[in-house]
Design a protein around this motif. Structure first.
Motif, PDB file in Angstrom:
ATOM      1  N   VAL A  27       0.868  -1.175   0.000  1.00 35.62           N
ATOM      2  CA  VAL A  27       0.000   0.000   0.000  1.00 35.62           C
ATOM      3  C   VAL A  27       0.908   1.230   0.000  1.00 35.62           C
ATOM      4  O   VAL A  27       1.868   1.287   0.773  1.00 35.62           O
ATOM      5  CB  VAL A  27      -0.890   0.009   1.259  1.00 35.62           C
ATOM      6  N   LEU A  28       0.609   2.203  -0.836  1.00 36.15           N
ATOM      7  CA  LEU A  28       1.387   3.442  -0.899  1.00 36.15           C
ATOM      8  C   LEU A  28       0.657   4.542  -0.154  1.00 36.15           C
ATOM      9  O   LEU A  28      -0.507   4.829  -0.425  1.00 36.15           O
ATOM     10  CB  LEU A  28       1.599   3.869  -2.350  1.00 36.15           C
ATOM     11  N   LEU A  29       1.363   5.156   0.802  1.00 31.78           N
ATOM     12  CA  LEU A  29       0.863   6.328   1.514  1.00 31.78           C
ATOM     13  C   LEU A  29       1.818   7.475   1.229  1.00 31.78           C
ATOM     14  O   LEU A  29       3.035   7.324   1.394  1.00 31.78           O
ATOM     15  CB  LEU A  29       0.803   6.063   3.022  1.00 31.78           C
ATOM     16  N   LEU A  30       1.272   8.598   0.786  1.00 36.54           N
ATOM     17  CA  LEU A  30       2.111   9.743   0.444  1.00 36.54           C
ATOM     18  C   LEU A  30       2.359  10.629   1.654  1.00 36.54           C
ATOM     19  O   LEU A  30       1.469  10.852   2.474  1.00 36.54           O
ATOM     20  CB  LEU A  30       1.466  10.555  -0.683  1.00 36.54           C
ATOM     21  N   LYS A  31       3.597  11.115   1.750  1.00 35.21           N
ATOM     22  CA  LYS A  31       3.990  12.019   2.835  1.00 35.21           C
ATOM     23  C   LYS A  31       3.335  13.375   2.641  1.00 35.21           C
ATOM     24  O   LYS A  31       3.208  13.818   1.505  1.00 35.21           O
ATOM     25  CB  LYS A  31       5.507  12.204   2.843  1.00 35.21           C
ATOM     26  N   PRO A  32       2.981  14.039   3.701  1.00 35.62           N
ATOM     27  CA  PRO A  32       2.975  13.571   5.081  1.00 35.62           C
ATOM     28  C   PRO A  32       1.783  12.643   5.317  1.00 35.62           C
ATOM     29  O   PRO A  32       0.682  12.890   4.826  1.00 35.62           O
ATOM     30  CB  PRO A  32       2.842  14.855   5.900  1.00 35.62           C
ATOM     31  N   VAL A  33       2.013  11.582   6.046  1.00 32.87           N
ATOM     32  CA  VAL A  33       0.982  10.572   6.267  1.00 32.87           C
ATOM     33  C   VAL A  33       0.215  10.902   7.542  1.00 32.87           C
ATOM     34  O   VAL A  33       0.794  10.935   8.619  1.00 32.87           O
ATOM     35  CB  VAL A  33       1.602   9.160   6.385  1.00 32.87           C
ATOM     36  N   PRO A  34      -1.090  11.134   7.419  1.00 31.46           N
ATOM     37  CA  PRO A  34      -1.892  11.369   8.626  1.00 31.46           C
ATOM     38  C   PRO A  34      -1.965  10.089   9.465  1.00 31.46           C
ATOM     39  O   PRO A  34      -2.036   8.980   8.929  1.00 31.46           O
ATOM     40  CB  PRO A  34      -3.274  11.741   8.091  1.00 31.46           C
ATOM     41  N   GLU A  35      -1.937  10.229  10.761  1.00 31.26           N
ATOM     42  CA  GLU A  35      -1.988   9.089  11.675  1.00 31.26           C
ATOM     43  C   GLU A  35      -3.148   8.143  11.355  1.00 31.26           C
ATOM     44  O   GLU A  35      -2.947   6.930  11.280  1.00 31.26           O
ATOM     45  CB  GLU A  35      -2.069   9.581  13.120  1.00 31.26           C
ATOM     46  N   PRO A  36      -4.382   8.646  11.147  1.00 29.74           N
ATOM     47  CA  PRO A  36      -5.494   7.717  10.855  1.00 29.74           C
ATOM     48  C   PRO A  36      -5.263   6.892   9.596  1.00 29.74           C
ATOM     49  O   PRO A  36      -5.647   5.727   9.544  1.00 29.74           O
ATOM     50  CB  PRO A  36      -6.699   8.636  10.693  1.00 29.74           C
ATOM     51  N   ALA A  37      -4.619   7.479   8.585  1.00 30.00           N
ATOM     52  CA  ALA A  37      -4.368   6.731   7.342  1.00 30.00           C
ATOM     53  C   ALA A  37      -3.380   5.594   7.591  1.00 30.00           C
ATOM     54  O   ALA A  37      -3.559   4.486   7.087  1.00 30.00           O
ATOM     55  CB  ALA A  37      -3.838   7.674   6.263  1.00 30.00           C
ATOM     56  N   LEU A  38      -2.341   5.864   8.370  1.00 35.16           N
ATOM     57  CA  LEU A  38      -1.360   4.831   8.668  1.00 35.16           C
ATOM     58  C   LEU A  38      -2.000   3.707   9.500  1.00 35.16           C
ATOM     59  O   LEU A  38      -1.833   2.528   9.187  1.00 35.16           O
ATOM     60  CB  LEU A  38      -0.174   5.420   9.434  1.00 35.16           C
ATOM     61  N   LEU A  39      -2.747   4.076  10.503  1.00 33.35           N
ATOM     62  CA  LEU A  39      -3.392   3.062  11.353  1.00 33.35           C
ATOM     63  C   LEU A  39      -4.397   2.243  10.558  1.00 33.35           C
ATOM     64  O   LEU A  39      -4.499   1.025  10.758  1.00 33.35           O
ATOM     65  CB  LEU A  39      -4.044   3.728  12.561  1.00 33.35           C
ATOM     66  N   ALA A  40      -5.106   2.871   9.648  1.00 37.39           N
ATOM     67  CA  ALA A  40      -6.076   2.151   8.822  1.00 37.39           C
ATOM     68  C   ALA A  40      -5.356   1.154   7.902  1.00 37.39           C
ATOM     69  O   ALA A  40      -5.838   0.036   7.698  1.00 37.39           O
ATOM     70  CB  ALA A  40      -6.912   3.123   8.002  1.00 37.39           C
ATOM     71  N   ALA A  41      -4.204   1.558   7.359  1.00 36.25           N
ATOM     72  CA  ALA A  41      -3.453   0.663   6.485  1.00 36.25           C
ATOM     73  C   ALA A  41      -2.917  -0.545   7.244  1.00 36.25           C
ATOM     74  O   ALA A  41      -2.746  -1.624   6.665  1.00 36.25           O
ATOM     75  CB  ALA A  41      -2.308   1.430   5.817  1.00 36.25           C
ATOM     76  N   LEU A  42      -2.668  -0.377   8.527  1.00 34.16           N
ATOM     77  CA  LEU A  42      -2.161  -1.470   9.345  1.00 34.16           C
ATOM     78  C   LEU A  42      -3.270  -2.346   9.922  1.00 34.16           C
ATOM     79  O   LEU A  42      -2.999  -3.464  10.376  1.00 34.16           O
ATOM     80  CB  LEU A  42      -1.321  -0.923  10.501  1.00 34.16           C
TER      81      LEU A  42
END
Length: 105
Positions: A89-104
């Motif tokens: 999964v690609l997340l573009l910087k800056p990565v919001p905390e909710p987006a990172l947690l959702a990807a995990l």
């Protein structure tokens, strides 16, 4: 290093056991020592002669079911295609905390 440590701290706050590595060499050592992660979060560009693609390949060889998340400031379609081909999964910087947690999740 600051970004890596901040990300590691955030994940620890959410209960994750984190092994923060600055390059692929320490990842190789950790995997050789028996680490089998359930997820890997890596930058795509790790510097000269190193890459997130290498990290993903190593982790997937040791832990095929590991979730793979790539964080990058490179929003090109070429990078997106390479990350997708790596099964991440690609997340573009800056990565919001909710987006990172959702990807995990």
């Amino acid at each position: 290093a600051d970004t890596r440590e901040a990300l590691a701290g955030l994940l620890r706050l959410h209960g994750a056991e984190v092994h923060a590595c600055a390059a692929s060499a320490p990842v190789t050592a950790a995997l050789a020592a028996g680490l089998r992660p359930w997820a890997v979060v890596t930058d795509w560009d790790l510097g000269r002669d190193d890459s997130g693609a290498q990290v993903l390949a190593m982790v997937r060889a040791a832990a095929p079911a590991a979730r793979a998340i790539v964080i990058s400031g490179d929003a090109t379609s070429e990078t997106a295609a390479q990350v997708a081909a790596a099964g991440a999964v690609l997340l573009l910087k800056p990565v919001p905390e909710p987006a990172l947690l959702a990807a995990l999740a």
